[in-house]
Write a protein that holds these residues in place. Structure first.
Motif, short mmCIF file in Angstrom:
data_model
loop_
_atom_site.label_atom_id
_atom_site.label_comp_id
_atom_site.label_asym_id
_atom_site.label_seq_id
_atom_site.Cartn_x
_atom_site.Cartn_y
_atom_site.Cartn_z
N UNK A 95 63.37 65.08 11.14
CA UNK A 95 62.10 64.91 11.84
C UNK A 95 60.98 64.76 10.82
N UNK A 132 61.99 61.15 15.09
CA UNK A 132 63.26 61.91 15.13
C UNK A 132 64.35 60.89 14.85
N UNK A 142 68.07 68.73 9.33
CA UNK A 142 69.17 69.63 9.69
C UNK A 142 70.43 68.99 9.16
N UNK A 168 72.85 61.11 9.42
CA UNK A 168 74.17 61.08 8.79
C UNK A 168 74.26 59.85 7.90
N UNK A 200 68.65 60.12 13.54
CA UNK A 200 69.94 60.44 12.95
C UNK A 200 69.75 60.43 11.46
N UNK A 229 76.97 66.00 8.77
CA UNK A 229 76.16 65.25 9.72
C UNK A 229 74.73 65.77 9.61
N UNK A 230 73.82 64.95 10.02
CA UNK A 230 72.43 65.35 9.84
C UNK A 230 71.52 64.62 10.80
N UNK A 231 70.40 65.25 11.09
CA UNK A 231 69.31 64.55 11.74
C UNK A 231 68.01 65.10 11.16
#
Lengths: 355, 355
Positions: free
Chosen positions: A100, A112, A80, A116, A114, A96-98
């Motif tokens: 999976x 899962x 994302x 960014x 972070x 920003x991002x995370x």
């Protein structure tokens, strides 16, 4: 009576921003960039094994939110990520991002994290990996245009992976240049702050552009780009957002990640839909020579692709396996009997009442 | 010297499985189903405000992993969900899920939550909401075919939202029926365990099918379905997976969530691509009457749609605003200067060294 602990299958390893910072400090950023580039290269070399699709973007007037999934049939990964150029005005990150990583056989997430920081690292590693095959031999000087959150990562990746020894920094905001210069001091690079894009590209064999406006911009005009240069354009990454004058594109040999996505988002959205481009995996897999001669202008029109995030997730998962810090998150329901989700809630209620 | 705490903008509210169980117990499951149905109905009624796309599915021989995004222009939501029919053999859930709600203006997530339990609730609430408009007037008896993890939620939603007082349970595995019957004891429903699908549908005005095989199955044959019945088919939800004989479909008036997705995944993949169907939002918005007469067979061919998850996320976010339990997760980088992501890592390293 103690409350029932979450079942083992409910727990997913989670890497927070703090845990990621610890990992970067433990590994060392240059080492991490080199290792990441190896994972990214390995996955590009088996490009045909991946399910590929342009990312799924939700555009608004302020920015974009994107989902970037891919799978090699054994693992599935998605990221994302947002892109909001005006976010910095409210103290937020532009990007920003995370992400999976999951096991295809069960569909269960196995990581899962972070992303960014991890995206900044993988973007820099990808740029440098491409430049290793596209930049002129013996390139030592890079112009870094756009000195935002991505810039230091780019500079160190080109040092660690391509042998760059000098970076020439320029940003329309001199404070950003000052910030990048301070951060890069003592890192083994000669750092030259510049007051114009023209000055920044003097003597540079590599030009990286990484600016954030969500609009057609012209960071580089045609007369600024001499023969033999490698351009690494990473700031234009959504429809209506470009950095280079169209005339530069027509003089360049253009390399992209995944052409179906880049034609929507990259610099080449300015060109006809059938303008020839080369996917970078073909260079990495030895199917295309990359740079052919000293006069050629090469352009890596990079928008970021899901396999690069997949590689970064796979790299991180392997690091966790070697003991890197993380916590376990109670993300998935794990009833004693998998068909008894309802009963799990009821039994938990009874345990709470009895506790 | 203490380590720097994560900045306030790095933190995202997280609802774990345990926190979700507490919320269900605090709210009461029937109350929660009724409230969820209201959020789902509100969003269906403003259907035209949503960005809609069929979910993005990654299929494998074992199952499917899907991303389900949607946005109303102010908020953006997506769910990650898998469907792996053989998972129960290894103690795993057939369906697990988690989801994220974000602010479109900044792209920042504002909620991360488990959605295995929440999906069970929203699926049941959606089924009952549709049945309120499609089932024959005064329906009191529901056949529940397939007594897996979803079944109790369905039964209680039809009780709370449609006034069902009797459920007739059948599963090919009698143990599943026994489990559901035990879980439903004392919940204000007459529960009749049955030993065949034929027996289960005796006297039922509503038939819910919720089975998990990833293949074309025939849970109901044509001669089993009398006039006036409402069928709620929720188990067929991916390409190649259906539950009803084709002849039932051609005798029914068919209602779907989002036809572009249901034609790929639902029972109607057995029909021509132009077979007439009605999207359920049209009924909820008063543009279509739903059930017209007592003899009509109505079929809600439900595969689950992204707006339902969006509604569930929106509902949960409002609950957190009223104090429901959650934890804060350090998911997003929040440097002092948003453009100084690199410096944030360095400063953290110095603080660690000094601590």
């Amino acid at each position: 009576m103690p409350l029932p602990a979450p079942g083992p299958m409910s727990l997913v390893p989670f890497v927070s921003v703090e845990a990621m910072m610890k990992i970067v400090l433990e590994q060392g950023i240059e080492r991490m960039l080199i290792d990441l580039a190896r994972y990214i290269e390995d996955d590009f070399r088996r490009w045909e094994q991946f399910d590929k699709t342009p990312r799924i973007a939700a555009h608004s007037s302020e920015g974009v939110i994107e989902l970037m999934p891919t799978s090699d049939g054994r693992s599935y990964g998605f990221k994302y990520v947002n892109g909001h150029p005006r976010n910095f005005q409210t103290g937020r990150q532009t990007v920003t991002a995370f992400g999976v990583l999951s096991d295809v056989e069960t569909g269960y997430p196995v990581l899962l994290t972070e992303m960014t920081i991890l995206t900044a690292l993988r973007t820099a590693a990808t740029s440098a990996l491409a430049a290793k095959h596209l930049a002129p031999k013996g390139a030592k000087v890079m112009a870094m245009i756009g000195n935002g959150a991505q810039s230091e990562f780019q500079c160190l990746a080109f040092k660690a992976i391509c042998g760059i020894d000098t970076v020439r920094l320029y940003d329309i905001d001199p404070k950003a240049t000052g910030k990048a210069a301070r951060n890069l001091a003592g890192k083994g690079l000669a750092v030259v702050p510049c007051t114009s894009a023209e000055q920044a590209i003097e003597g540079a064999q590599i030009i990286t552009t990484c600016t954030a406006d969500k609009q057609y911009a012209t960071i580089l005009t045609d007369n600024m780009v001499g023969s033999g240069v490698h351009i690494n354009a990473i700031g234009g990454d959504c429809p209506g957002k470009t950095e280079l004058h169209r005339d530069i594109l027509t003089r360049s040999d253009i390399f992209v990640e995944y052409s179906a996505q880049t034609r929507i988002e990259g610099e080449i959205q300015q060109l006809d839909a059938d303008h020839p481009v080369t996917e970078i995996w073909q260079v990495l897999a030895g199917k295309n020579p990359g740079r052919r001669d000293d006069k050629q202008i090469t352009l890596f029109d990079s928008v970021g692709f899901a396999t690069e995030d997949f590689s970064a997730l796979r790299y991180l998962k392997d690091l966790l396996g070697s003991g890197a810090g993380h916590q376990m998150l109670d993300l998935l329901a794990d009833p004693d009997d998998p068909r008894d989700l309802f009963g799990m809630i009821e039994r938990y209620g009874k345990a709470v009442a009895a506790a």
